[in-house]
Design an enzyme around this catalytic site. Structure first.
Site, PDB file in Angstrom:
ATOM      1  N   HIS A  28       5.666   5.573  -9.383  1.00  0.00           N
ATOM      2  CA  HIS A  28       4.231   5.617  -9.098  1.00  0.00           C
ATOM      3  C   HIS A  28       3.847   6.961  -8.473  1.00  0.00           C
ATOM      4  CE1 HIS A  28       4.280   1.330  -9.882  1.00  0.00           C
ATOM      5  NE2 HIS A  28       2.979   1.252  -9.681  1.00  0.00           N
ATOM      6  N   HIS A  36       9.503   0.910  -1.980  1.00  0.00           N
ATOM      7  CA  HIS A  36      10.246   2.171  -1.906  1.00  0.00           C
ATOM      8  C   HIS A  36      10.503   2.564  -0.461  1.00  0.00           C
ATOM      9  CE1 HIS A  36      10.367   3.325  -6.124  1.00  0.00           C
ATOM     10  NE2 HIS A  36       9.106   2.940  -6.239  1.00  0.00           N
TER      11      HIS A  36
END
Length: 407
Positions: free
Chosen positions: A146, A197
């Site tokens: 992303h 993440h």
């Protein structure tokens, strides 16, 4: 007969040579042995940072960051890029498509080379509000896709807007850059907040994203010139697409990353072939653009009403055709094939699947003439054909419909 430019031969030969040498010398395993322990320890050591950020969780932030993650997801771009083509911004659309395919390939290659874990949940609170996020969570962590995609695509979009509007005002440029930076900040903060993440994944996504963006800005016009007016474009890109399926690392455990790469590899192939064939009819710089007298808003909405159902129908039909055609072709050629999901009659047992996965030793093992596998995954070919057909319909079939319907 067209001559073959030397650079085309050298580039394809170089990729093919890399596929063979990287398998012979176990390049993936050697890089993984050097990077995985260090990245894994860093992911573990930064868990307290993630937990501190997640202390501020509430339902509004959950909804905000979950929605934001959808805005920069692969399904979003799959819907957004056709809109760009049909709005008349064809150059921007095809360049963003190829850039997205490049980002997807590089990012997923790095993921499956390093095989670094995501933050452990628990203690980290992982929020997967959509099916797409649940599938993303099955991938390895570093780098954050992303983050990488947002840096590249928002940065390139800013460059295009400034060039298209011919705006040399420094204040406008700085304002645009500030908006992009703020958007990237929210994306990166959201990936940590959602537990998807760790900090090292975000830093890697930023670093690789900036490197890819800088490289793309230096070559994108040359690539675009080749796509619209080069020699041997369709054959070159078909061979490139084929080689990139093999120039992909084998991860420690199966992940969806290769499926994502295959899909966007097919999208790039379909876009390149379709644009090259119909550039002078539908994709030149003088095509009508939305919000102009030549393409009014009602006409543009009519394009969307016709276009999206058409490409969904093409996707469905091409998938059905490939599911019927490819196994039959493989059988005619004497190539044993299996299917993990698309063709139930070709499915294998879990134990056989595990045994076959252990046999995967590198890039070249995916090549049937070198492989030690007993059978080969037909789903890859089905997925490639399906997405190549979908992309071709976006730039060839659907614009033809627009022309005949006077849209």
């Amino acid at each position: 007969m067209e001559s073959i430019p030397r650079w085309e031969v050298l580039s394809l030969f170089g990729i093919g040579t890399w596929v063979i040498l990287s398998s012979m010398f176990n390049v993936t395993q050697k890089i993984r042995s050097l990077t995985q322990p260090w990245v894994s320890s860093y992911v573990l050591s930064t868990t307290p940072i993630t937990l501190k950020i997640q202390k501020y969780h509430n339902k509004y932030l959950d909804a905000f960051f979950s929605a934001l993650s959808c805005v920069v997801s692969v399904p979003f771009y799959t819907a957004f890029l056709p809109l760009l083509f049909w709005s008349g911004h064809c150059k921007l659309a095809r360049q963003m498509t190829l850039l997205m395919a490049l980002c997807d390939y590089i990012g997923n290659c790095i993921k499956d080379v390093v095989c670094a874990p995501r933050p452990s949940a628990p203690p980290v609170r992982r929020i997967t509000a959509t099916e797409d996020e649940k599938e993303n969570a099955l991938e390895y962590g570093l780098p954050s896709s992303h983050t990488l995609n947002t840096v590249c695509l928002s940065g390139f979009l800013l460059q295009y807007i400034l060039a298209y509007t011919q705006n040399d005002d420094a204040i406008s440029g700085l304002a645009g850059l500030a908006i992009v930076c703020l958007f990237v900040f929210f994306i990166t903060a959201g990936r940590i907040y959602l537990g998807m993440h760790s900090l090292i994944d975000i830093i890697a996504g930023l670093a690789f994203g900036l490197a890819i963006l800088a490289s793309w800005l230096s070559v994108h016009n040359y690539i675009d010139d080749f796509v619209v007016s080069g020699q041997n474009v369709a054959s070159f890109w078909a061979v490139l697409c084929f080689l990139l399926l093999f120039a992909y690392p084998t991860p420690q455990l199966p992940t969806p990353s290769f499926e994502f790469h295959t899909a966007f590899n097919g999208v790039a192939l379909g876009i390149v072939i379709g644009v090259h064939q119909t550039y002078h009819q539908f994709h030149h710089e003088s095509v009508p653009r939305v919000f102009t007298p030549q393409l009014t808003l009602p006409a543009f909405l009519g394009r969307l009403i016709v276009g999206y159902p058409t490409i969904l129908l093409v996707r469905f039909c091409s998938k059905a055709l490939a599911k019927w055609m490819l196994p039959m072709l493989a059988n005619a050629l004497g190539i044993p094939v299996r299917s993990s999901s698309y063709v139930p009659s070709l499915s294998i047992s879990a134990s056989a699947k595990k045994s076959d996965e252990i046999k995967q030793a590198g890039y070249i093992q995916k090549l049937f003439f070198f492989s030690r596998q007993d059978s080969f995954e037909v789903d890859t070919g089905i997925r490639l054909f399906q997405y190549a057909s979908l992309a071709w319909s976006v730039v060839d079939l659907v614009p033809s419909l627009f022309f005949h319907l006077s849209l």
